[in-house]
Write a protein that holds these residues in place. Structure first.
Motif, short mmCIF file in Angstrom:
data_model
loop_
_atom_site.label_atom_id
_atom_site.label_comp_id
_atom_site.label_asym_id
_atom_site.label_seq_id
_atom_site.Cartn_x
_atom_site.Cartn_y
_atom_site.Cartn_z
N ALA A 331 46.06 19.01 20.31
CA ALA A 331 45.74 20.44 20.36
C ALA A 331 46.10 21.03 21.71
N VAL A 332 45.77 20.31 22.79
CA VAL A 332 46.11 20.80 24.12
C VAL A 332 47.62 20.83 24.30
N ALA A 333 48.33 19.82 23.82
CA ALA A 333 49.79 19.82 23.90
C ALA A 333 50.36 21.03 23.17
N HIS A 334 49.78 21.37 22.02
CA HIS A 334 50.25 22.54 21.27
C HIS A 334 50.01 23.82 22.08
N LEU A 335 48.84 23.92 22.71
CA LEU A 335 48.55 25.10 23.53
C LEU A 335 49.55 25.22 24.68
N TRP A 336 49.86 24.10 25.33
CA TRP A 336 50.82 24.13 26.43
C TRP A 336 52.22 24.50 25.94
N ALA A 337 52.66 23.85 24.88
CA ALA A 337 54.03 24.05 24.41
C ALA A 337 54.24 25.46 23.86
N SER A 338 53.22 26.04 23.26
CA SER A 338 53.36 27.36 22.64
C SER A 338 53.14 28.50 23.61
N GLY A 339 52.77 28.18 24.87
CA GLY A 339 52.50 29.25 25.82
C GLY A 339 51.32 30.10 25.42
N ALA A 340 50.27 29.45 24.89
CA ALA A 340 49.11 30.19 24.39
C ALA A 340 48.40 30.97 25.48
N VAL A 341 48.56 30.54 26.73
CA VAL A 341 47.97 31.25 27.86
C VAL A 341 49.10 31.75 28.76
N ASP A 342 49.07 33.05 29.06
CA ASP A 342 50.00 33.63 30.02
C ASP A 342 49.41 33.36 31.41
N ARG A 343 49.79 32.26 32.00
CA ARG A 343 49.15 31.82 33.23
C ARG A 343 49.29 32.83 34.36
N ALA A 344 50.45 33.44 34.45
CA ALA A 344 50.66 34.43 35.51
C ALA A 344 49.72 35.63 35.33
N ALA A 345 49.55 36.06 34.08
CA ALA A 345 48.67 37.20 33.81
C ALA A 345 47.21 36.85 34.12
N VAL A 346 46.81 35.64 33.77
CA VAL A 346 45.44 35.20 34.06
C VAL A 346 45.22 35.15 35.57
N ALA A 347 46.18 34.60 36.30
CA ALA A 347 46.06 34.54 37.76
C ALA A 347 45.95 35.94 38.35
N ARG A 348 46.75 36.86 37.83
CA ARG A 348 46.68 38.25 38.33
C ARG A 348 45.32 38.87 38.05
N ALA A 349 44.80 38.62 36.86
CA ALA A 349 43.51 39.21 36.48
C ALA A 349 42.39 38.73 37.41
N TYR A 350 42.32 37.41 37.63
CA TYR A 350 41.29 36.90 38.52
C TYR A 350 41.54 37.35 39.96
N GLY A 351 42.82 37.36 40.35
CA GLY A 351 43.15 37.77 41.71
C GLY A 351 42.76 39.21 41.99
N ALA A 352 42.98 40.09 41.01
CA ALA A 352 42.63 41.50 41.21
C ALA A 352 41.13 41.66 41.40
N ARG A 353 40.34 40.92 40.64
CA ARG A 353 38.88 41.04 40.75
C ARG A 353 38.38 40.46 42.07
N ARG A 354 38.94 39.30 42.45
CA ARG A 354 38.55 38.70 43.73
C ARG A 354 38.89 39.62 44.89
N ASP A 355 40.14 40.07 44.91
CA ASP A 355 40.59 40.89 46.03
C ASP A 355 39.80 42.18 46.12
N ALA A 356 39.50 42.78 44.98
CA ALA A 356 38.74 44.04 44.99
C ALA A 356 37.36 43.82 45.58
N LEU A 357 36.70 42.71 45.22
CA LEU A 357 35.37 42.45 45.74
C LEU A 357 35.42 42.10 47.23
N VAL A 358 36.36 41.23 47.63
CA VAL A 358 36.47 40.86 49.04
C VAL A 358 36.76 42.10 49.90
N ASP A 359 37.67 42.97 49.42
CA ASP A 359 38.01 44.19 50.18
C ASP A 359 36.81 45.14 50.25
#
Length: 443
Positions: A331-359
């Motif tokens: 199941a995990v291999a399927h998730l990885w191979a299919s690109g089920a998570v847009d990793r860059a988008a997830v990183a941006r989402a968390y980054g925006a929230r972190r940066d906004a709070l730190v600032d």
């Protein structure tokens, strides 16, 4: 010495169980002194060697510690009362920013992956004696490890990061050995090490990762292993930079017998590059979990390492659970191979929230740390008071005691549940809770 509680038992196992049960029930508190062995032996009518064996068992389980002539006492954070019990009760209508959970909105749907894995299992059921690692998962994992300059080596699969760390430590270390750990650091790891009968050696952390001078001191003082978080360090958000990685490798190169365990905590949720340390010591393990990017219930981590380490881990697995479910691996291999998570988008989402709070905190005169991942660490002069004041305002944050050994106080704020509308009000509440502010450093 023990108040109302009386230790009981005739055999070493019974005596150890009596103490451990009392610690778990809160009848024996952290730091409480236990009777000298001869005194307890006289009271119970047993041989002093029996009490000595019981105390040895309790030390190996991480329940008590012994300091020579100062006697034996309950550990400050005994294994029977894990740091995760240092929770806060979220008030009705309050916001829980203490749990460390990912944002459900960015997690993938598991149904299609599990269905695909089940269909494959139906066509060719898993049998005893099959390879314990799914070939597709291994191929995908190895390709990413190669791209991130993790040294070549065999792979295996464990039931999450903590399972991997435990198996690696027990494969090489013995009770009484010392492990260098990040301080502040992951509370579960700080509980696990003493539970295995091992000692903790704190290594300070800043935004660029563990401090090289602290690591050198720990290794020169006899630490046989070190656990390093490469990215999205919990609780501070630290991420090892290229410069810090060179310094840490130089320290490890001077201590080639050190067991190196790397936890790539931020895999799948961080857009900062990886700077692995593996390859300069004889024995090493590099761990990647699916939990943060794909969901905590996916209890799966890929473990790469030197041949001896991986062989020992596989050997012990074969005598216990045998293997991690191939259904889950596929199941995990399927998730990885299919690109089920847009990793860059997830990183941006968390980054925006972190940066906004730190600032926002910086605008209010409060320094906070959160270079990567989903957490922000705020140094405070009194974490108990800060947590209580924030609770009164409807915000539940994690007390720093869950993550600290000797480092200064702080609180951890998980940003995954935050929206842009939350930032200003939360920053106001934090600023009010931490004043007067101390020097803004940690570790």
């Amino acid at each position: 010495m023990l108040g109302e509680y009386r230790i009981t038992g005739r055999g070493a196992a019974e005596i150890a169980a009596s103490v451990e049960q009392a610690v778990g029930a809160g009848q024996l508190e952290p730091g409480q002194l236990l009777p000298p062995m001869r005194e307890l032996a006289d009271r119970l009518g047993v041989n002093p060697n029996t009490v000595a064996a019981a105390y040895r068992t309790l030390r190996e389980r991480g329940v008590i510690e012994t300091a020579g002539r100062r006697g034996s006492r309950v550990r400050p954070k005994p294994a029977t009362t894990a740091r995760e019990q240092l929770r806060v009760e979220v008030p009705p209508g309050g916001r829980d920013l203490s749990s460390g959970n990912p944002d459900p909105a960015v997690l993938p749907r598991l149904g299609p992956a599990l269905a695909a894995a089940a269909e494959r299992g139906d066509s060719r059921p898993v049998r005893y004696g099959d390879d314990p690692v799914d070939a597709d998962l291994a191929r995908l994992a190895r390709a990413e490890l190669d791209a991130d300059n993790v040294p070549p080596g065999p792979l295996t699969v464990t039931s999450g990061s903590l399972d991997a760390i435990e198996r690696v430590l027990t494969a090489h270390l013995r009770p009484g050995d010392t492990v260098a750990v990040e301080d502040p650091g992951w509370g579960s790891a700080l509980d696990l090490v003493p539970a295995l009968g091992l000692h903790l050696a704190p290594v300070g952390v800043d935004d660029e990762g563990p401090r090289a001078d602290d690591l050198r001191r720990a290794l020169e003082s006899g630490a046989r292993a070190v656990i390093v978080t490469d990215r999205a360090q919990n609780p501070t958000g630290a991420s090892v930079t290229a410069t810090r990685a060179r310094a840490l490798r130089a320290v490890l190169r001077d201590h080639p017998g050190t067991l190196l365990v790397e936890d790539d905590h931020g895999h799948g949720i961080v857009d900062l590059p990886l700077h692995p340390l593996a390859g300069v010591t004889r024995h090493w393990a590099f761990v990647r979990s699916a939990a943060k990017a794909y969901g905590p219930d996916l209890r799966l981590a890929v473990l790469a390492g030197d041949p001896v380490t991986v062989d020992r881990v596989r050997g012990r697995q074969s005598l216990g659970p045998g293997w991690v479910s191939l259904l889950l691996q596929r199941a995990v291999a399927h998730l990885w191979a299919s690109g089920a998570v847009d990793r860059a988008a997830v990183a941006r989402a968390y980054g925006a929230r972190r940066d906004a709070l730190v600032d926002a905190l910086a605008e209010r005169g409060v320094t906070a740390h959160g270079r990567s991942g989903m957490n922000v660490w705020v140094p405070v002069p009194d974490e108990t008071g800060a947590v209580a004041r924030l609770l009164q305002g409807g915000w539940a944050v994690a007390p720093g005691a869950r993550f600290r050994i000797a480092s200064p106080q702080g609180v951890r704020i998980t940003v995954s549940a935050l929206t842009p509308r939350d930032i200003g009000g939360l920053a106001d509440a934090v600023a009010a809770a931490v004043r007067p502010s101390p020097a803004r450093v940690y570790g």
